[in-house]
Motif scaffolding. Structure first.
Motif, PDB file in Angstrom:
ATOM      1  N   THR A  61      63.920   9.573 120.432  1.00  0.00           N
ATOM      2  CA  THR A  61      63.962   9.619 118.965  1.00  0.00           C
ATOM      3  C   THR A  61      62.689   9.060 118.325  1.00  0.00           C
ATOM      4  N   GLU A  62      62.081   8.065 118.979  1.00  0.00           N
ATOM      5  CA  GLU A  62      60.880   7.471 118.383  1.00  0.00           C
ATOM      6  C   GLU A  62      59.697   8.432 118.451  1.00  0.00           C
ATOM      7  N   THR A  63      59.383   8.905 119.654  1.00  0.00           N
ATOM      8  CA  THR A  63      58.241   9.809 119.794  1.00  0.00           C
ATOM      9  C   THR A  63      58.565  11.212 119.281  1.00  0.00           C
ATOM     10  N   GLY A  64      59.758  11.702 119.621  1.00  0.00           N
ATOM     11  CA  GLY A  64      60.156  13.031 119.180  1.00  0.00           C
ATOM     12  C   GLY A  64      60.296  13.105 117.674  1.00  0.00           C
ATOM     13  N   GLY A  65      60.883  12.068 117.084  1.00  0.00           N
ATOM     14  CA  GLY A  65      61.058  12.040 115.636  1.00  0.00           C
ATOM     15  C   GLY A  65      59.729  12.017 114.909  1.00  0.00           C
ATOM     16  N   ALA A  66      58.778  11.220 115.421  1.00  0.00           N
ATOM     17  CA  ALA A  66      57.456  11.142 114.792  1.00  0.00           C
ATOM     18  C   ALA A  66      56.742  12.489 114.852  1.00  0.00           C
ATOM     19  N   ALA A  67      56.901  13.172 115.988  1.00  0.00           N
ATOM     20  CA  ALA A  67      56.238  14.471 116.140  1.00  0.00           C
ATOM     21  C   ALA A  67      56.810  15.504 115.168  1.00  0.00           C
ATOM     22  N   VAL A  68      58.143  15.519 115.034  1.00  0.00           N
ATOM     23  CA  VAL A  68      58.779  16.454 114.105  1.00  0.00           C
ATOM     24  C   VAL A  68      58.400  16.117 112.664  1.00  0.00           C
ATOM     25  N   LEU A  69      58.435  14.838 112.326  1.00  0.00           N
ATOM     26  CA  LEU A  69      58.124  14.421 110.958  1.00  0.00           C
ATOM     27  C   LEU A  69      56.690  14.779 110.589  1.00  0.00           C
ATOM     28  N   ASN A  70      55.758  14.585 111.510  1.00  0.00           N
ATOM     29  CA  ASN A  70      54.359  14.917 111.225  1.00  0.00           C
ATOM     30  C   ASN A  70      54.192  16.406 110.932  1.00  0.00           C
ATOM     31  N   ARG A  71      54.904  17.237 111.665  1.00  0.00           N
ATOM     32  CA  ARG A  71      54.810  18.675 111.427  1.00  0.00           C
ATOM     33  C   ARG A  71      55.444  19.052 110.086  1.00  0.00           C
ATOM     34  N   LEU A  72      56.527  18.373 109.737  1.00  0.00           N
ATOM     35  CA  LEU A  72      57.159  18.608 108.434  1.00  0.00           C
ATOM     36  C   LEU A  72      56.216  18.197 107.305  1.00  0.00           C
ATOM     37  N   LEU A  73      55.578  17.045 107.466  1.00  0.00           N
ATOM     38  CA  LEU A  73      54.647  16.569 106.440  1.00  0.00           C
ATOM     39  C   LEU A  73      53.436  17.490 106.318  1.00  0.00           C
ATOM     40  N   ALA A  74      53.144  18.208 107.405  1.00  0.00           N
ATOM     41  CA  ALA A  74      52.012  19.151 107.385  1.00  0.00           C
ATOM     42  C   ALA A  74      52.403  20.493 106.758  1.00  0.00           C
ATOM     43  N   GLY A  75      53.692  20.645 106.412  1.00  0.00           N
ATOM     44  CA  GLY A  75      54.117  21.853 105.715  1.00  0.00           C
ATOM     45  C   GLY A  75      54.981  22.809 106.503  1.00  0.00           C
ATOM     46  N   GLU A  76      55.267  22.511 107.769  1.00  0.00           N
ATOM     47  CA  GLU A  76      56.112  23.394 108.567  1.00  0.00           C
ATOM     48  C   GLU A  76      57.596  23.146 108.267  1.00  0.00           C
ATOM     49  N   ASN A  77      58.395  24.185 108.408  1.00  0.00           N
ATOM     50  CA  ASN A  77      59.845  24.072 108.259  1.00  0.00           C
ATOM     51  C   ASN A  77      60.498  23.968 109.642  1.00  0.00           C
ATOM     52  N   CYS A  78      61.514  23.102 109.749  1.00  0.00           N
ATOM     53  CA  CYS A  78      62.154  22.850 111.044  1.00  0.00           C
ATOM     54  C   CYS A  78      63.671  22.946 110.916  1.00  0.00           C
ATOM     55  N   ALA A  79      64.299  23.519 111.931  1.00  0.00           N
ATOM     56  CA  ALA A  79      65.766  23.515 112.030  1.00  0.00           C
ATOM     57  C   ALA A  79      66.152  22.506 113.100  1.00  0.00           C
ATOM     58  N   LEU A  80      66.985  21.544 112.754  1.00  0.00           N
ATOM     59  CA  LEU A  80      67.484  20.561 113.714  1.00  0.00           C
ATOM     60  C   LEU A  80      68.846  21.017 114.213  1.00  0.00           C
ATOM     61  N   VAL A  81      69.006  21.109 115.543  1.00  0.00           N
ATOM     62  CA  VAL A  81      70.291  21.518 116.116  1.00  0.00           C
ATOM     63  C   VAL A  81      70.683  20.564 117.237  1.00  0.00           C
ATOM     64  N   THR A  82      71.979  20.460 117.476  1.00  0.00           N
ATOM     65  CA  THR A  82      72.488  19.724 118.622  1.00  0.00           C
ATOM     66  C   THR A  82      72.986  20.756 119.637  1.00  0.00           C
ATOM     67  N   ASP A  83      73.451  20.281 120.778  1.00  0.00           N
ATOM     68  CA  ASP A  83      74.018  21.209 121.765  1.00  0.00           C
ATOM     69  C   ASP A  83      75.250  21.904 121.202  1.00  0.00           C
ATOM     70  N   ALA A  84      75.997  21.192 120.360  1.00  0.00           N
ATOM     71  CA  ALA A  84      77.215  21.757 119.765  1.00  0.00           C
ATOM     72  C   ALA A  84      77.609  20.938 118.555  1.00  0.00           C
ATOM     73  N   GLY A  85      77.920  21.612 117.461  1.00  0.00           N
ATOM     74  CA  GLY A  85      78.406  20.916 116.275  1.00  0.00           C
ATOM     75  C   GLY A  85      77.336  20.649 115.234  1.00  0.00           C
ATOM     76  N   THR A  86      77.635  19.701 114.356  1.00  0.00           N
ATOM     77  CA  THR A  86      76.791  19.408 113.204  1.00  0.00           C
ATOM     78  C   THR A  86      75.785  18.308 113.505  1.00  0.00           C
ATOM     79  N   PRO A  87      74.498  18.553 113.294  1.00  0.00           N
ATOM     80  CA  PRO A  87      73.480  17.533 113.530  1.00  0.00           C
ATOM     81  C   PRO A  87      73.712  16.292 112.669  1.00  0.00           C
ATOM     82  N   ALA A  88      73.339  15.133 113.216  1.00  0.00           N
ATOM     83  CA  ALA A  88      73.399  13.841 112.526  1.00  0.00           C
ATOM     84  C   ALA A  88      74.809  13.252 112.455  1.00  0.00           C
ATOM     85  N   ILE A  89      75.818  13.936 113.001  1.00  0.00           N
ATOM     86  CA  ILE A  89      77.170  13.379 113.051  1.00  0.00           C
ATOM     87  C   ILE A  89      77.421  12.904 114.475  1.00  0.00           C
ATOM     88  N   SER A  90      77.499  11.581 114.657  1.00  0.00           N
ATOM     89  CA  SER A  90      77.588  10.989 115.997  1.00  0.00           C
ATOM     90  C   SER A  90      76.449  11.524 116.855  1.00  0.00           C
TER      91      SER A  90
END
Length: 279
Positions: A61-90
């Motif tokens: 989460t630390e390295t992966g999150g920073a990498a995703v956030l940097n790309r978002l701040l650079a203007g890219e759009n990202c879809a966050l998915v889990t293996d199954a279900g709703t992201p960010a819930i548990s």
């Protein structure tokens, strides 16, 4: 201009549960942040979508999150998915959402599959008020403390559990809540071997203690809250005693008051003021 983080729920079993909006979003974003790219690629192949993916999971989460956030701040759009279900819930996605919120990156949540909501709706237990507890702590002391804190919870309680820990978890829950407490064991929701077993904790312990009844697949446990009928209403003294018990277990005063007031249906502000005076 920053990009946007889309929270895209994915099927918890049946691939037919993917929504058109979710499919369109996966197709439109610049890249996908996936819990396990090997799992997500199966969904993308089903949808005939080809899209760059990066890994974002519990242990990066630390390295992966920073990498995703940097790309978002650079203007890219990202879809966050889990293996199954709703992201960010548990799910560690909650940390990425918090980072985006703090950095001014727009977060767009899509509605869709969620295992605990699906299980609750079919449990046969009260659905008007409930508390989602996710996975219980692996540490036995912390685990028992959390279960004990829920002993007088009047709302329906929902837990996630893996098959290899199910038997031990049921025994721990039975010891605290009692053998007669009702439970719905929801297994492999929306999948081929979906099963809902409505019983009591005592009967569930006995069933899964039998070698013939091995637990298979992921479980959602939906447990009846403590029934207040026929019991005297809790007093503020009861609340203060509960606060002291929670404090002894390591809770902060504020959290102890919050849990005691919720579990005993007492006014939080009044209980907090009394606890401060006593302290």
């Amino acid at each position: 201009m920053t990009g946007t983080l889309y929270l895209v729920p994915t099927p918890i079993g049946n691939l037919g549960d993917i929504s058109q909006r979710a499919a369109d979003t996966l197709s439109a974003v610049d890249f996908i942040a996936a819990e396990d790219t090997r799992v997500t690629i199966k969904l993308l192949n089903h949808l005939e979508i080809k899209k760059p993916m990066v890994s974002y999971y519990r242990h990066n989460t630390e390295t992966g999150g920073a990498a995703v956030l940097n790309r978002l701040l650079a203007g890219e759009n990202c879809a966050l998915v889990t293996d199954a279900g709703t992201p960010a819930i548990s799910d560690p996605g909650e940390e990425l959402v918090a980072q985006c919120a703090a950095s001014g990156v727009p977060v767009v949540p899509l509605p869709g599959p969620c295992a605990f909501v699906t299980a609750l709706s079919a449990s046969g237990l009260p659905t008007g008020r409930f508390t989602f507890e996710g996975f219980l702590p692996m540490n036995k002391k912390n685990r028992n403390t959390q279960i004990e804190q829920l002993k007088h919870e009047i709302r329906t309680m929902i837990f996630y559990e893996a098959p290899h820990k199910l038997s031990a978890t049921l025994k721990d829950l039975c010891d605290v809540f009692g053998a007669d407490r009702r439970i719905a064991l929801c297994r492999e929701m929306t999948k081929l071997h979906e099963e809902i077993r409505r019983t009591t904790l005592g009967e569930a312990v006995a069933w899964f203690s039998d070698a013939e009844h091995l637990a298979r697949g992921e479980f959602v446990l939906v447990i009846e809250g403590e029934c207040p009928q026929g019991k005297e209403e809790a007093t503020l003294e009861d609340g203060l005693a509960r606060v002291e018990q929670l404090r002894a277990g390591g809770e902060s005063l504020r959290d102890a008051v919050r849990k005691a007031s919720s579990g005993l249906s007492l006014p939080r502000s009044l209980l907090y003021n009394l606890a401060i005076k006593k302290k």
